[in-house]
Scaffold this motif. Structure first.
Motif, mmCIF file in Angstrom:
data_model
loop_
_atom_site.group_PDB
_atom_site.id
_atom_site.type_symbol
_atom_site.label_atom_id
_atom_site.label_comp_id
_atom_site.label_asym_id
_atom_site.label_seq_id
_atom_site.Cartn_x
_atom_site.Cartn_y
_atom_site.Cartn_z
ATOM 1 N N LEU A 173 0.718 -1.284 0.038
ATOM 2 C CA LEU A 173 0.144 -0.084 0.130
ATOM 3 C C LEU A 173 0.803 1.432 0.069
ATOM 4 O O LEU A 173 0.404 2.577 -0.265
ATOM 5 N N SER A 174 2.122 0.934 0.219
ATOM 6 C CA SER A 174 2.935 2.302 0.484
ATOM 7 C C SER A 174 2.873 3.234 -0.555
ATOM 8 O O SER A 174 2.556 4.432 -0.275
ATOM 9 N N PHE A 230 -5.231 7.923 10.217
ATOM 10 C CA PHE A 230 -5.262 7.035 11.634
ATOM 11 C C PHE A 230 -5.092 5.895 11.446
ATOM 12 O O PHE A 230 -4.241 4.756 12.077
ATOM 13 N N VAL A 231 -5.981 5.143 10.506
ATOM 14 C CA VAL A 231 -6.000 3.639 10.237
ATOM 15 C C VAL A 231 -4.634 3.221 9.631
ATOM 16 O O VAL A 231 -4.252 2.198 10.013
ATOM 17 N N SER A 232 -4.116 4.039 8.744
ATOM 18 C CA SER A 232 -2.954 3.528 8.158
ATOM 19 C C SER A 232 -1.727 3.588 8.991
ATOM 20 O O SER A 232 -0.742 2.884 9.086
ATOM 21 N N ASN A 233 -1.857 4.326 10.125
ATOM 22 C CA ASN A 233 -0.585 4.575 10.987
ATOM 23 C C ASN A 233 -0.699 3.681 12.303
ATOM 24 O O ASN A 233 0.067 3.320 13.135
ATOM 25 N N VAL A 250 -2.454 -5.297 7.350
ATOM 26 C CA VAL A 250 -2.715 -4.588 6.120
ATOM 27 C C VAL A 250 -4.113 -4.589 5.735
ATOM 28 O O VAL A 250 -4.708 -3.935 5.145
ATOM 29 N N GLU A 251 -4.391 -6.300 5.439
ATOM 30 C CA GLU A 251 -5.524 -6.381 4.843
ATOM 31 C C GLU A 251 -6.884 -5.729 5.751
ATOM 32 O O GLU A 251 -7.761 -5.652 5.214
ATOM 33 N N ILE A 260 -7.119 -2.104 4.549
ATOM 34 C CA ILE A 260 -7.862 -1.983 3.460
ATOM 35 C C ILE A 260 -9.414 -2.128 3.677
ATOM 36 O O ILE A 260 -10.096 -1.420 3.168
ATOM 37 N N PHE A 261 -9.568 -3.158 4.370
ATOM 38 C CA PHE A 261 -11.186 -3.468 4.877
ATOM 39 C C PHE A 261 -11.777 -2.128 5.273
ATOM 40 O O PHE A 261 -12.913 -1.765 5.057
ATOM 41 N N VAL A 262 -11.152 -1.466 6.598
ATOM 42 C CA VAL A 262 -11.633 -0.599 7.175
ATOM 43 C C VAL A 262 -11.781 0.499 6.415
ATOM 44 O O VAL A 262 -12.876 1.703 6.106
#
Length: 925
Positions: free
Chosen positions: A686-687, A705-708, A714-715, A718-720
C-alpha cells in the motif's frame, strides 16, 4: 324603550391573506405539496386550525403504511388510528372546521373530482372495432400487434362471467387479503376493501390489482378509479376481460404521447418514467382541449367484452361504475422481438422502444446522434420521421368513394407506424450486452431472468427457434458469444455445443454454456481487467485447495482447462493460462498489476483486493479498466459438468428434512472454505498508493489514523478504509436503489453505521500487541440458490425408488457449490448475507442449523464491548452494517422478504428481525 332588531348583510371577506400570512403568495398547488411532506402528527395538529382535505390525508397515510391496512371511514381517521393516538385527541381532530371567505380553484377541482358522478361519461359509440366469433387466424392477421379490438363471446363459458359479483365474492373471500394499487405495497381484506369502496370519496380511488387468479391479474375498482396513461411494461401486449361494470378506454398508437403526459428517459440506461394526471383528471381537464382529429381512439367496454391492447400502445382506463375484470400481459410471436430488445441494455434504443419517437425531446435526440452506432444518414431519417409523426393526426377511414366509413374507425395505420424491429434495432449499441452492462431494475423480468427465460423457451420450443434466436441476438448478443464458444471448443478439441446448448444459461453475470459433459464460463463482467483478476483469483483458489487437500475440493467442479481468448486485428487466438505468470497478450494490453508481478499468481486474490481497493477508495486515481487497444480479452474456464439439479429447481418440492440437511452441508463447506490459508499482505503493498493519494474527504484524518495503526494487519486496513469510503453519501446511494427501502430508514443509515469502523474489528491486546478479534478468510460472496447442486439419493439411474403405497418419492442431498468468480478475502460474515437472504429466504431455523455445522468463530468478544459499545458486540449489528454497505442491492431483497419491515422505524428493528439468531451463536473463542 323599544329596541329594534335589524339584520345586517356584511360583505364576504377573503380570509386567505389573514390566515396564511406570508404563505398567501404561494400558489395552493405548492402549499399542498408542502403539506404532503408533513408527518401524520404534524398534519393532525395543523388540522385543528386549517382544513386538510381527504386527498392530503390519503397521500400521507399511504406513505406511512406498508402491508395490511384497514380503512376507518376516512383517510384522516385511518391515519390517526395508525398513530395510536388517545381517543380524545382523535375526536378533537375530527371536529369539522367551517368558515366562509375562502376560495381556491385548485382545491375546488380536486374536491369536484372526489364527488362527481360519471353519468355523462358513457361512450358506447366508440371507434374501436367490435368482433364476434373471430378466429385465431383472423385475429393474428388483422389485429395482433396492429390495432386494438373488442372481442365478444370469449368469456361466455367462464363460470366467473355470471357468478363473480361483489355480493357473491364477499362471503367466499371476505377475509382474503388482496393487493391494492398504491405507490407502496398495500393490502386489504376483501370485505374491508368493499367497505372502503362504499364509503370513499377519493380523487383517485384505490383498486384491487392482484395476481391470485390463474388467468392473470384480478382488477376490481369503484367508479372514478382507473389506470392513468401508460405503455405496458416490456412492450408486452395485453388483454382485459370485463366481468361486470363498464370501463372507458382511450388509446394512442406508438409514438403519440398523449396531451398532459410527460415522459422522462433516464440518461444512463434509458428507463422510462411517466408523469401523468389521473385518468379522471385527464378526461375532465385535457380531453376537452383536443381537436376532434387529435382525440384518442376510444370506447366503452361492456360486460363480457375482451379488449386487446397491442404492444407499445398508450392507454388510459376509467371505471364508470364498480367493475370486476381479469387482465394479463403476454408475449407471442408478434411482439417477441420488441420484448427482447426492450430487455437489452443501453440508452439509445430503450426510450425509442418504450414510448415511441415522440418520447424523446431534442436534447435526447442530440445525445443519441452522438452515441448511436448507425450511420448519420439513418439519423437524418429518424429526424424526418419524427417531424412526420409530430404532424400525423388520426383521420377517419374512407371507403373507395372517399366517404368516411360507417363505423367511424380511424386510419391510424395509414403511415405504417407500428413498431419496426429492424428500425428500432439501429439504436442499439452492439458493444453493450447483459454480461458487461449494469442491469436495469425496472425491467419486468430483469436481465438475468431474461437469459433464463430465453434458454427455457429455446429448449422447449424447437419449432420457434428462429424467432427465439433473433430475439436472443438482439438482447444478449447471443451470436457473438456463441462464436467465442466455438473458438474455445475448437482449440480444446471439444465437441461443438448441441442445438439445445446454443444459448447462455444461468443467473450469473458471465456467459455460461452447459454441454453434456462440461461447462464453459466466459469472464466478461466488469471489463477485461476485472475479468483477468476474477479468473486469476479462481485459479489460485483451486491451487490452494489441492495443496492443502481440503475436503471442499470434493464439492466443487473439476477444472478441465482455462485460458484467454483474444481478438486481435480481426482474428481470434487463444492462450492457455493456469493463472501463473503474466501471459504475453496481457503485457501487450498493459494490464500488468502494479504489485505482485513476480508472484506465482500475479492476478490472484491479493492483487484483486488491491485493484478493487484502489477503485473503491479513489476512483478518480484508480486503475482505468477501459481497454483502448485493439485487442479484446475474454478469459474462460472449462469445468466438468456436475450431476443433479440446481437448488432453484427443487426449492418448492424438497422435504423439510432435506432443506435442513442443505443448511448443514453449507455450514460444513463454508467452514472448509474459511479455514483455507490465504495469501498474506505487506505494508509495501500500500505504501506507494498511500503516498500518492490526495486526501480530500471528511474522513481523511481517520483514514490516516487507520494507516498509522502499525499493529493492524494490512488486509484489515484495506477493509476499514473501504468501508469508510462506502459510508460517504450512503443515503444518496440507497435512494437510487430499490424503491422498497423505506425513506425513513435511508435518512437514518449514516447515523446507524459506525463512526469508527475500527470498532468492527473487535480489537484486543495480547502481549502488548493489538490484535483483530475477527477471522480473515477466503469468501465465496455469492452462495445463492442457483449456485448449489443437489443429487437424488433415492434414485437409481435417475429413476425414483417406489414407495410402499405404489407411488414414487425423491429425497435429495446437496453435492456441489458452483461459481467462484466473485471470490475474495475478507470478513467471513459476508458469506452469510447472500446465503441467508437467498437460499434460506430469511428462515432463522435454517440459519441456526447452518451455524451448528459451521462451528467457527465469527468474532471475539472483548471486555470493551460493554454498555456503551454494546452494539459492536452484536454479530447482528455487523451483518446489518455489511448489508447497508454491500455492493449489490441486498436491501431490496431484504425488504421484499420481510415485507413487514417496510414499516420499521429504526435499523435496529430490521437488524434484530433479520439477523437476531446470530446473537445466540456460541462460536466464540
Amino acid at each position: 324603550m323599544e329596541i329594534l332588531h335589524q339584520s345586517h348583510t356584511f360583505p364576504i371577506r377573503d380570509r386567505r391573506a389573514d390566515s396564511l400570512g406570508d404563505f398567501k403568495y404561494i400558489p395552493d398547488e405548492i402549499i399542498c405539496t408542502i403539506l404532503d411532506c408533513l408527518t401524520p402528527l404534524d398534519l393532525a395538529r395543523l388540522a385543528c386550525c386549517l382544513i386538510c382535505f381527504e386527498p392530503l390525508w390519503m397521500s400521507v397515510c399511504l406513505k406511512k403504511v406498508s402491508g395490511h391496512i384497514q380503512y376507518k371511514g376516512s383517510w384522516q381517521k385511518t391515519t390517526l388510528h395508525l398513530e395510536n393516538l388517545p381517543n380524545e385527541y382523535i375526536e378533537f381532530c375530527r371536529k369539522p372546521l367551517q368558515f366562509d371567505g375562502f376560495s381556491s380553484p385548485f382545491l375546488y377541482k380536486r374536491l369536484y373530482r372526489c364527488h362527481t358522478t360519471l353519468d355523462g361519461f358513457s361512450f358506447d359509440d366508440g371507434n374501436v372495432e367490435r368482433k364476434n366469433d373471430i378466429s385465431a387466424e383472423q385475429f393474428h392477421r388483422e389485429y395482433d400487434g396492429i390495432k386494438p379490438v373488442l372481442l365478444n363471446g370469449l368469456a361466455d363459458t367462464w363460470p366467473a362471467r355470471k357468478s363473480w359479483t361483489i355480493d357473491w365474492l364477499v362471503p367466499k373471500y371476505g377475509d382474503t387479503k388482496f393487493k391494492i394499487s398504491s405507490p407502496l405495497k398495500v393490502s386489504m381484506t376483501f370485505k374491508d376493501y368493499v367497505s372502503y369502496m362504499k364509503q370513499q370519496h377519493d380523487e383517485d380511488p384505490l383498486y384491487i390489482f392482484d395476481d391470485k387468479v390463474s388467468l392473470g391479474w384480478l382488477v376490481i375498482g369503484p367508479a372514478r378509479s382507473g389506470a392513468s396513461w401508460h405503455v405496458d411494461p416490456g412492450l408486452t401486449s395485453a388483454w382485459n376481460t370485463l366481468l361486470c361494470g363498464r370501463k372507458r378506454w382511450a388509446l394512442y398508437p406508438p409514438g403519440t404521447v398523449p396531451l398532459g403526459v410527460t415522459v422522462h428517459v433516464d440518461d444512463e440506461d434509458g428507463d422510462i418514467s411517466v408523469d401523468s394526471p389521473t385518468s379522471l383528471q385527464w378526461w375532465l381537464d385535457f380531453y376537452p382541449l383536443l381537436a376532434d382529429e387529435n382525440k384518442p381512439i376510444e370506447c366503452t367496454q361492456l360486460p363480457g367484452e375482451t379488449i386487446f391492447v397491442p404492444s407499445g400502445w398508450w392507454h388510459c382506463v376509467l371505471n364508470l361504475e364498480t367493475a370486476i375484470a381479469v387482465t394479463q400481459n403476454f408475449v407471442n410471436s408478434r411482439n417477441f422481438e420488441f420484448v427482447c430488445l426492450d430487455m437489452a441494455p443501453g440508452y439509445c434504443h430503450r426510450g425509442v422502444c418504450r414510448a415511441g419517437l415522440l418520447a424523446l425531446d431534442e436534447d435526447s435526440l442530440e445525445i443519441i446522434e452522438k452515441n448511436m452506432p448507425c450511420e448519420k444518414e439513418n439519423f437524418r431519417c429518424l429526424d424526418l420521421i419524427k417531424k412526420e409523426t409530430k404532424a400525423r393526426i388520426l383521420r377517419p377511414q374512407q371507403n373507395e368513394n372517399g366517404k368516411e366509413n360507417a363505423n367511424g374507425s380511424y386510419n391510424v395505420w395509414e403511415h405504417d407506424f407500428s413498431f419496426d424491429i429492424n428500425y428500432l434495432a439501429m439504436f442499439r449499441n452492439r458493444e453493450l450486452d447483459h454480461f458487461t452492462s449494469p442491469w436495469c431494475p425496472d425491467n419486468s423480468l430483469g436481465q438475468r431472468g431474461l437469459r433464463e427465460w430465453l434458454s427455457r423457451l429455446w429448449v422447449g420450443n424447437p419449432g420457434k427457434r428462429e424467432m427465439i434466436w433473433k430475439g436472443a441476438c438482439l438482447a444478449l448478443n447471443a451470436d457473438k458469444w456463441l462464436d467465442c464458444l466455438g473458438k474455445i471448443c475448437f482449440f480444446h478439441s471439444l465437441p461443438f455445443p448441441s442445438e439445445n446448448a446454443k444459448l447462455p444459461v444461468g443467473m450469473g453475470s458471465n456467459p455460461v454454456y452447459v454441454m453434456d459433459e462440461y461447462v464453459v464460463k466466459i469472464f466478461a463482467e466488469g471489463g477485461p481487467q476485472s475479468s483477468i483478476f476474477d479468473l486469476g483469483t479462481e485459479l489460485e483458489f483451486y491451487s490452494t485447495l489441492s495443496e492443502v487437500n481440503s475436503p471442499l475440493k470434493n464439492h466443487i467442479p473439476n477444472v478441465l482447462a482455462s485460458g484467454i481468448l483474444h481478438l486481435e486485428n480481426g482474428s481470434y487466438n487463444i492462450d492457455s493460462w493456469d493463472g501463473k505468470k503474466v501471459p504475453d497478450v496481457i503485457r501487450k494490453c498493459s494490464l500488468i498489476p502494479e504489485k505482485g508481478t513476480g508472484d506465482v499468481f500475479p492476478f490472484g486474490v491479493q492483487s484483486k483486493i488491491l485493484f478493487t481497493y484502489r477503485k473503491d477508495v479513489s476512483p478518480e486515481n484508480g486503475p482505468d479498466d477501459s481497454d483502448e487497444s485493439t485487442i479484446v480479452l475474454l478469459p474462460y474456464l472449462i469445468t466438468k459438468r456436475c450431476k443433479g439439479e440446481i437448488f432453484t429447481e427443487l426449492r418448492n418440492v424438497l422435504p423439510w428434512e432435506d432443506v435442513l440437511n442443505l443448511a448443514s452441508f453449507l455450514g460444513e463447506q463454508l467452514r472448509s472454505l474459511h479455514m483455507l490459508p490465504y495469501p498474506s499482505f505487506s505494508n509495501s503493498d500500500l505504501s506507494d498508493f498511500e503516498q500518492n493519494r490526495e486526501f480530500s474527504s471528511a474522513n481523511d484524518m481517520d483514514m490516516e489514523f487507520v494507516s498509522n495503526e502499525s499493529d493492524i494487519p494490512v488486509e484489515w486496513k484495506i477493509f476499514v478504509r473501504t468501508l469508510m469510503e462506502k459510508k460517504k453519501n450512503v443515503s444518496g446511494r440507497l435512494s437510487k436503489r430499490s424503491g422498497s427501502i423505506p425513506k425513513t430508514l435511508i435518512e437514518k443509515a449514516e447515523a446507524y453505521l459506525p463512526d469508527d469502523f475500527l470498532k468492527l474489528l473487535s480489537i484486543y491486546e495480547e502481549n502488548g500487541m493489538k490484535k483483530v478479534g475477527k477471522p480473515w478468510s477466503w469468501i465465496h460472496r455469492d452462495i445463492m440458490d442457483d449456485n448449489i447442486y443437489m443429487e437424488c439419493k433415492s434414485c437409481s439411474n435417475g429413476i425414483p425408488a417406489p414407495t410402499s403405497n405404489g407411488g414414487v418419492a425423491k429425497s435429495w442431498r446437496p453435492t456441489y457449490i458452483l461459481d467462484f468468480s466473485n471470490l475474495a478475502v475478507g470478513d467471513s460474515i459476508n458469506d452469510l448475507i447472500p446465503m441467508h437472504l437467498d437460499v434460506f429466504r430469511g428462515n432463522s431455523d435454517l440459519l441456526k442449523q447452518f451455524l451448528k455445522s459451521y462451528k467457527l468463530s465469527l468474532m471475539r468478544k472483548t471486555p470493551k464491548q460493554g454498555s456503551d459499545d454494546d452494539k459492536y458486540g452484536r454479530l447482528s449489528y455487523h451483518a446489518m452494517c455489511f448489508c447497508i454497505l454491500h455492493d449489490e442491492n441486498v436491501l431490496g431483497g431484504l425488504f421484499k422478504t420481510w415485507k413487514e419491515l417496510r414499516a420499521a422505524e429504526s435499523w435496529e428493528e430490521v437488524e434484530l428481525q433479520v439477523w437476531g439468531e446470530l446473537n445466540n451463536y456460541e462460536g466464540f473463542p
